[in-house]
Design a protein around this motif. Structure first.
Motif, PDB file in Angstrom:
ATOM      1  N   LYS A 300       0.838  -1.199   0.000  1.00 29.59           N
ATOM      2  CA  LYS A 300       0.000   0.000   0.000  1.00 29.59           C
ATOM      3  C   LYS A 300       0.873   1.249   0.000  1.00 29.59           C
ATOM      4  N   GLU A 326       4.357   0.307   1.828  1.00 29.30           N
ATOM      5  CA  GLU A 326       4.061  -0.445   3.024  1.00 29.30           C
ATOM      6  C   GLU A 326       3.714  -1.854   2.612  1.00 29.30           C
ATOM      7  N   HIS A 328       2.186  -5.051   4.232  1.00 34.13           N
ATOM      8  CA  HIS A 328       1.401  -5.297   5.439  1.00 34.13           C
ATOM      9  C   HIS A 328       1.527  -4.073   6.346  1.00 34.13           C
ATOM     10  N   ASN A 329       2.072  -4.254   7.537  1.00 30.72           N
ATOM     11  CA  ASN A 329       2.090  -3.138   8.481  1.00 30.72           C
ATOM     12  C   ASN A 329       3.493  -2.564   8.667  1.00 30.72           C
ATOM     13  N   THR A 330       4.396  -2.854   7.752  1.00 30.97           N
ATOM     14  CA  THR A 330       5.758  -2.342   7.891  1.00 30.97           C
ATOM     15  C   THR A 330       6.063  -1.405   6.726  1.00 30.97           C
ATOM     16  N   SER A 331       6.675  -0.286   7.052  1.00 30.47           N
ATOM     17  CA  SER A 331       7.022   0.648   5.982  1.00 30.47           C
ATOM     18  C   SER A 331       8.441   0.358   5.493  1.00 30.47           C
ATOM     19  N   ILE A 496      -0.790  -7.873  10.222  1.00 31.45           N
ATOM     20  CA  ILE A 496      -1.901  -7.669  11.162  1.00 31.45           C
ATOM     21  C   ILE A 496      -2.836  -8.856  11.184  1.00 31.45           C
TER      22      ILE A 496
ATOM     23  N   MET B   1       2.400   5.312   6.511  1.00 33.89           N
ATOM     24  CA  MET B   1       1.026   5.002   6.144  1.00 33.89           C
ATOM     25  C   MET B   1       0.313   6.284   5.842  1.00 33.89           C
ATOM     26  N   PRO B  11      -3.820  -0.434  10.180  1.00 37.75           N
ATOM     27  CA  PRO B  11      -2.425  -0.216   9.860  1.00 37.75           C
ATOM     28  C   PRO B  11      -2.005  -0.861   8.537  1.00 37.75           C
ATOM     29  N   ASN B  12      -2.703  -1.834   8.066  1.00 35.42           N
ATOM     30  CA  ASN B  12      -2.264  -2.400   6.801  1.00 35.42           C
ATOM     31  C   ASN B  12      -2.768  -1.572   5.641  1.00 35.42           C
ATOM     32  N   GLY B  13      -3.444  -0.511   5.952  1.00 34.94           N
ATOM     33  CA  GLY B  13      -3.797   0.405   4.877  1.00 34.94           C
ATOM     34  C   GLY B  13      -5.273   0.417   4.569  1.00 34.94           C
TER      35      GLY B  13
END
Lengths: 837, 215
Positions: A300, A326, A328-331, A496, B1, B11-13
């Motif tokens: 994303k 991103e 999943h939840n890591t940038s 997540i 994000m 958080p996953n967008g």
């Protein structure tokens, strides 16, 4: 890390005496509004005899190593005026603003989100709670504040005088700010609780870099991109010098971009399908990011940016291109760079690196490279081996004396000095230098220049949970004077768990609701219905209710208007105070005062007591009213057989019925008052100026309303005032409202005035009017004694006889009214007495 | 994000959506259980002898839907007839109303119908109205038949449930049903919303913020 923290605590503690205990500290704090990069602060919470203070230290290094590295900037006592809060930073998830408010001062610090920050914040909040219950002595702070901060301590002492604003501040903290910050608190809390709803999943990430020396693609890239057994989850492939033509340089346009992309797509691992996430290019620097298509939906917020640091410091022959995303939840952030060339230009390369960091802006959150959780830095960094000539290098290589060579590597040297890629990690280099080779060979440069071999092509990383599995060069690809380099990583990506996330999210919302509801202002009132004793004309009485703040925050209360009402209470009621603030545990008396000045059967109203940001309470006020001649209509009084309060219900109905026979030509009560004045007051100086006691007026009122054979119970002045009151409050004015304008218009001509009263007034009103005027003429005959002249009386009675529905609504008309009345004070009235039939 | 401003984001967008803020008012005869319903919904509590509300109590509660979060600002009004004239202060500008009656008392059902009529005439035309037949735990003393109320609700386009603040039956459900039915357009998410100015009296700035959602 823990060791460092404890070391610093010890150093900070050494700044204090033994009774002053450092409870906890926060490192790496930068004040907002200052150039944050170089000024380091440390916050410390210090306790002395159960009183706490927050100290701000200036520190020369991020992690001070001795007591001399620290100096106190500010010391803030933690008492009831102290508060702290956090606020998120736009476009930044890694840091938040920690706000400390003390009286009118506000300090803001940027701190990194994490265990340290949450521990520190909770310690400070806890100390604040402890402090509010104790008697505090902050004398021990004196030695720190005076020594360091003359201005501030002066400012503080000035501010300590301004206590009035504190309830407001506390109030804002209690709800205003909490409500508006709800969203950000939620986001911050979610971030803190991330471990509860995320799990780490390992992803393999292949990072490659190759300076292709302007050559077009002609060989398969498989040996480079598909050298591992299993397909990676992510590819990040950086090229430099894909086109050295003038066109590419000047117009940033080249057919090579598509060509290399095609070769990349052809070269990736055959065991998986890949989708392109981003391709970005600046002149010769190209960066391609691909993901295994099964992960594509979890990618994303992709963004790219490029920075030129070449000619003139901005052209694209050198610089960097970057992709952020991103997973999943890591940038993640990938930076492909081509830094300045030549052995001696290492400082220029350092500068290029800094420029790329400073200037890359993804225009998304977070905008800059450093704010990403995982950063991979790749490219032709162009650092050379220094102080060794070509032969020496080759000899050392032949002897595999890598350690010696790597010590001479400029990147290692500069990194060691903290000049470049400071917090990046690089894996051990076990491969041959990747530059410079004769084309289509594995021989180092044999040309006349015979450049010493160098590890110009490098891959580094930054972030937690990144493990390098391989770091190598690919010798079999020979079309360039550089060899491609690649690194394979196993990286922990935070994934997540939707159901867990949902639970945590809902949980947080519930907690916040609970908090919010707990912190709503709450009050109790001792009565919700206030009943007055019999309410009588102009005889004020009051009742008190008590509002007690039973909640946890200051309660700001106010009586508010009901829909479609102009005021928050009726005109017969006065509420003092009608608004205010009550601190928790405190009470406030509210006085309701009723004062009746018009005819009502009863007074009744529901008051709405509103708490700002909270509930409303209803308070009923009521009471029965006693009739009085002062507020009756003259028509009723002229039909009354007996005084008002002697009337039976039957008699009252008859008096109020306009069909009933008129018994008196003017109200009996009026006659009684005027007659008394006629007998005893004509010679009284300033008869109408005196101010009677309210008791006296009440006695006269009752004497009139009940009827009595006793003499009037008051002085002649009190009687005069009762007379004026009577005329001022009767239900209808002596001269009806609707003809006031006509009267004022006619005021210059007595005949016209006469016509108006003859034609436009009822008998009763005309009688009363003329009766009063005749009495006033009588007064004027005794001017020498009472001191009144016609003008004065006209002015006094103009206002009363022609009174407005709302008092003084048209003060400019007063003169006209006086003129109108004047006519009847100076002319012979005998002809006016006979109705013109 | 990216782009988290204004909305909480997973958080996953994927957007966990907007937080929509709605004003909800409870109306109904006194002693039908309005305050008990709110207390059960917000705090999970029940008091056999709930004090009579003299005024308008205020509480907030958030409900999570699949894609949005709905925050209710709940005004629990006094049921006594003598405070009737003040009710418009609370339902004017409300996006949702729960009209409560007591299933063991036919009069309260009649009163509920009057409230519905008043809301249909005076409140926002887009107001979501739910009818709650409370005290379902006393079904053995029932005076209002379920079908009768259901039919009435259907005819008037109301959500309808029989509830029990005592046993918690259908309490969350009725609020959830309202949350689902409320329109979650752009304006409803207007951030910060009516937080402070909840009242919708004339000249009150809060009115605009809260009122927007239903325009």
């Amino acid at each position: 890390m823990l060791v460092v923290y404890q070391d610093v605590v010890n150093i900070v503690q050494s700044k204090f005496s033994s009774t002053e205990v450092v409870k906890c500290i926060h490192l790496n704090v930068s004040p907002v509004n200052e150039s944050w990069n170089e000024v380091h602060r440390i916050l410390a919470l210090v306790e002395c005899n159960s009183s706490y203070a927050l100290f701000v230290f200036i520190t020369k290094k991020p992690k001070p190593s001795s007591i001399s590295d620290l100096s106190v900037e500010t010391a803030i006592p933690i008492d009831s005026n102290f508060s702290c809060d956090t606020e998120p930073i736009d476009n930044c998830q890694s840091h938040i603003i920690f706000i400390v408010s003390f009286r009118n001062r506000k300090l803001q610090f940027k701190i990194e989100i994490g265990v340290e920050s949450s521990n520190f914040a909770s310690e400070v909040i806890w100390s604040k709670e402890v402090s509010s219950s104790n008697k505090l002595d902050f004398n021990w702070l004196g030695k720190y504040t005076c020594a360091t901060l003359d201005q501030n301590s002066k400012k503080m002492s000035e501010m300590s005088d301004q206590c009035s604003d504190i309830p407001v501040l506390r109030h804002q903290l209690a709800h205003g700010q909490a409500a508006s910050n709800r969203e950000s608190i939620l986001r911050y809390q979610l971030k803190l609780k991330e471990p509860e709803y995320t799990q780490h999943q390992e992803f393999s990430i292949f990072v490659g870099t190759w300076n292709v020396n302007g050559q077009p693609p002609s060989v398969s890239l498989r040996p480079w991109l598909s050298c591992d057994e299993e397909p990676p989850d992510v590819y990040a492939i950086g090229f430099q010098e894909i086109d050295l033509s003038k066109e590419a340089f000047l117009f940033n346009d080249t057919p090579r971009e598509a060509e290399w992309l095609k070769y990349v797509m052809d070269g990736v691992h055959f065991k998986a399908k890949y989708k392109s996430v981003a391709v970005t290019r600046l002149v010769g620097m190209q960066l391609v990011v691909l993901v295994n298509s099964k992960h594509y939906q979890f990618v994303k917020n992709v963004s790219v940016d490029t920075v030129g640091t070449g000619l003139l410091g901005k052209m694209g022959n050198k610089g960097g291109v970057a992709v952020r995303l991103e997973l999943h939840n890591t940038s993640l952030c990938f930076v492909n760079c081509h830094l300045a060339a030549h052995v001696e230009e290492f400082e220029r390369r350092n500068q290029d690196y800094k420029d790329i960091n400073a200037r890359i802006n993804f225009r998304k959150q977070p905008p800059s490279i450093k704010d990403h959780e995982h950063v991979y830095w790749l490219g032709d960094l162009n650092y050379r081996i220094t102080d060794l000539n070509t032969n020496q290098v080759k000899t050392l290589l032949a002897r595999s004396e890598m350690i010696t060579l790597l010590k001479a590597d400029q990147l290692n040297q500069q990194k060691e000095r903290g000049s470049v890629l400071l917090d990046y990690t690089e894996g051990d280099i076990t491969f041959q230098p990747t530059y410079k080779y004769d084309l289509n060979s594995d021989h180092f440069d044999t040309s006349e220049k015979a450049r010493p071999p160098a590890w110009t092509d490098r891959i580094l990383w930054r972030g937690d949970g990144i493990y390098q599995l391989a770091y190598r060069s690919h010798m079999d690809i020979r079309i360039s004077d550089h060899k491609p380099v690649s690194a394979l990583f196993r990286s922990e990506i935070s994934v997540i768990d939707q159901s867990k996330f949902r639970r945590v999210h809902e949980d947080l919302l519930k907690k916040m609701d609970k908090l919010e509801n707990e912190f709503l202002p709450q009050v109790m009132v001792d009565q919700t219905e206030v009943t007055f004793d019999l309410v009588k004309f102009r005889e004020p009485q009051s009742r008190e209710i008590i509002i007690a703040n039973t909640g946890q925050v200051p309660a700001e209360f106010e009586f508010i208007k009901k829909l479609d009402e102009a005021t928050f209470c009726k005109d017969w009621l006065r509420i003092t105070p009608f608004c205010g603030t009550i601190d928790p545990g405190e009470k406030c008396d509210i006085k309701f005062e009723v004062n009746l000045e018009r005819e009502l059967d009863k007074v009744y109203d529901i008051l709405v007591l509103h708490l700002k940001g909270g509930k409303d309470m209803f308070i009923i006020v009521n009471g029965d009213c006693q009739k009085s001649c002062f507020t009756s209509s003259m028509a009723t009084l002229c039909r009354a057989q007996v005084p008002l309060l002697q009337m039976t219900e039957e008699q009252r109905k008859q008096a109020e019925n306009m069909e009933s026979r008129v018994l008196y030509s003017i109200p009996r009560e009026l006659w009684l008052l005027v007659d008394h004045l006629y007998r005893h007051g004509l010679k009284t100086r300033d008869l109408f100026e005196s101010c009677a006691l309210s008791d006296e007026l009440i006695r006269i009122r009752d004497w009139l309303d009940y009827g009595s054979l006793d003499p009037i119970p008051g002085s002649v002045q009190a009687t005069a005032e009762a007379f004026l009151l009577f005329l001022s409050f009767t239900k209808d004015p002596v001269v009806p409202f609707e003809i006031h304008d006509a009267c004022i218009a006619a005021a210059n001509n007595y005949q016209n005035c006469r016509l108006i009263i003859q034609q436009k007034m009822t008998d009763i009103h005309r009688n009363v009017f003329l009766y009063i005027c005749m009495f006033l003429q009588e007064m004027l005959r005794h001017s020498n004694d009472n001191g009144y002249d016609a003008k004065t009386l006209a002015s006094l009675f103009g206002d009363i006889l022609l009174r407005d529905p709302i008092r003084n609504s048209k003060p400019q008309a007063n003169r006209g009214k006086a003129n109108f009345v004047y006519n009847f004070l100076v002319n012979d009235l005998s002809s006016s007495l006979i109705p013109n039939k | 994000m990216a782009n988290r401003t204004g909305t909480a984001q997973r958080p996953n967008g994927s957007t966990q959506g907007k937080i929509c803020q709605f004003k909800l008012v409870l109306l109904g005869e006194s002693a039908v259980g309005k305050s008990s319903l709110v207390l059960r919904f917000v705090k999970g509590q029940f008091h056999e002898y709930q004090e009579s509300t003299i005024g308008a109590a205020f509480l907030t509660q958030t409900v999570c839907l699949d894609d949005t979060t709905v925050k209710f600002e709940i005004w629990d009004t006094a049921g006594q007839e003598r405070y009737h004239s003040l009710a418009p202060m609370y339902y004017r500008g409300a996006q949702a109303a729960i009209v409560v009656y007591d299933i063991t008392n036919q009069d309260t059902f009649g009163r509920a119908k009057t409230w519905v009529k008043e809301l249909q005439r005076q409140a926002s035309p887009t107001i979501v109205i739910a009818l709650a037949g409370n005290k379902q735990d006393l079904a053995n003393k029932r005076m209002v038949e379920f079908e009768e109320a259901q039919t009435y609700a259907d005819e008037n386009g109301l959500l309808f449930m029989e509830t029990s603040a005592k046993t918690a039956m259908n309490v969350n459900d009725i609020f959830l049903a309202i949350a689902k039915k409320l329109p979650k357009n752009e304006q409803a998410t207007a951030q910060g919303g009516s937080g402070q100015g909840r009242r919708l009296a004339e000249g009150d700035t809060g009115a605009k913020a809260a009122g927007n959602c239903c325009k």
